[in-house]
Write an enzyme that holds these catalytic residues in place. Sequence first.
Site, PDB file in Angstrom:
ATOM      1  N   ASP A 226     -64.486 -26.278  -1.519  1.00  0.00           N
ATOM      2  CA  ASP A 226     -64.608 -26.509  -0.190  1.00  0.00           C
ATOM      3  C   ASP A 226     -66.464 -25.765   0.293  1.00  0.00           C
ATOM      4  OD1 ASP A 226     -62.247 -26.822   0.721  1.00  0.00           O
ATOM      5  OD2 ASP A 226     -61.678 -24.454   0.571  1.00  0.00           O
ATOM      6  N   GLY A 227     -67.077 -24.922  -0.544  1.00  0.00           N
ATOM      7  CA  GLY A 227     -68.188 -24.664  -1.120  1.00  0.00           C
ATOM      8  C   GLY A 227     -69.239 -26.014   0.180  1.00  0.00           C
ATOM      9  N   ASN A 333     -67.083 -22.157   9.445  1.00  0.00           N
ATOM     10  CA  ASN A 333     -65.895 -21.822   9.364  1.00  0.00           C
ATOM     11  C   ASN A 333     -65.624 -20.826  10.877  1.00  0.00           C
ATOM     12  OD1 ASN A 333     -64.547 -22.569   7.592  1.00  0.00           O
ATOM     13  ND2 ASN A 333     -65.280 -21.460   6.095  1.00  0.00           N
ATOM     14  N   ASP A 363     -63.823  -2.132  10.219  1.00  0.00           N
ATOM     15  CA  ASP A 363     -65.069  -2.608   9.827  1.00  0.00           C
ATOM     16  C   ASP A 363     -65.993  -4.242  10.316  1.00  0.00           C
ATOM     17  OD1 ASP A 363     -64.477  -1.020   7.887  1.00  0.00           O
ATOM     18  OD2 ASP A 363     -62.673  -2.499   6.731  1.00  0.00           O
TER      19      ASP A 363
END
Length: 496
Positions: A226-227, A333, A363
Amino acid sequence: MRHRWIIVRRMENSETSPSSGPLSGADRGMARPSGPPAQLSELARPSKSPRRRREAKRLQRRGDGHEQLLWEMERRRLPGQHEHLEPCGSASDTAESSPKRRAHFLHGPYPATHFGPKACILPNPTSVMHIQDPASQRLTWNKPPVNVLVIRKIRDESLVEPFKELCRFLVEEKQMMVYVERRVADDAMLSKDETFGSIRNQLCTFREGYDDISDCIDLIICLGGDGTLLYASSLFQASVPPVMAFHLGSLGFLTPFKFESYKTEVAKVFEGNAAITLRSRLKVKVVKDMLQRTGHQLFGQEPPPQQEHNGLLPLGHTSSESGKVTLQLQVLNEVVVDRGPSSYLSNVDLYLDGRLITSVQGDGVIVSTPTGSTAYAAAAGASMIHPNVPAIMVTPICPHSLSFRPIVVPAGVELMITLSPDARNTAWVSFDGRKRQEIQHGDCIKITTSCYPVPSICCHDLVYDWFESLAQCLHWNVRKRQARLADVSDSSDTEN
């Protein structure tokens, strides 16, 4: 910017093919005769009620142009918006004349704009928008493709041989101009292979952040996970060529093609008529207040030079008068805002169309596309959304609240994230896991849906590919099957 590809739409003559069943109440409200407005009252069936008759005559005498506007809107409506309209008539006539069933669409039917006998939506021609059905999106070429960009996952020796096979096939058999990144072409294993030397010399190389290839690429082929698709998206900050991704990585949720049949699959794409998924991207604008950092502006002083992030110069500009530095990016994304190395809670304010809706204390927060809903957002507890659903997801990361649930907002809104005035520390932002930078007081991040999606070519179709990825990559709903009862009478539900 123009590429050699267009999307064609399967036009269905819904106006000439009758429907397969009787009209529902919503469909009766939408069905209109195609004649001019003067004929509407003659074609309409008069009401039996005297009061209804008087109201119809009064509306006919008004002639204030409202009916003319409605008829003009109906006449100018694009062909795709008539697909869900059904002709008027009795149920028996429609059933006898139409053995053909209604086609299946991924988008719902065009909504009725009349509610009850007197209410309707205020006509506004500027708000008429045509949304093409995703199931009808097919890829074709208005000119034969010539230039192909091949993206290979680096630091993976197992991909060297598939990369050489693909380049040899594209150059020798398909006579294509192949573009690769310079560090891929300079790989030591490629340099040692003398048989590949003639092909290597014909490759066109580029450097990320220095050479602009956005105007010359017709097709992108990714070899990896996917990268590689995320990297391909980052190379094109405007229109993106079609992307064909082969599953040669670790996860491969966005890479549906198998490399074993690459010749057949690539040839099909060159011929055209391939199913395609338009993966929406986020247009992100980061505005940094340099005056807030320095406290004053020196007259005639030039702004500091932009620094590289992961080898890529950001697309932005600096305004010396206002002291603002703007960075604009296209994100496939997600945009992640977190607390960074600080041990304090992240405290950021979230605005929707200029109105404060909440403060995020935890966070951090994830703003993702439907494509990104299966990435970091899924790990943070968000729902997984099909990439053809127009939406933006907002997911908190470990919020210090029991009631902060992930939300989905319309794709057309603009979100803005700023550091809260009482925040104890700064925040950090990253875009698809890259270009990480610090956000301080006075900075803001504006996010909305981009008009430049990533056209991802499907292996089968856009529905099957997505569920296949859910099952194969994420093992969605994998569970040991429940055993069948040997004797139904032994069940506790049947006991009295």
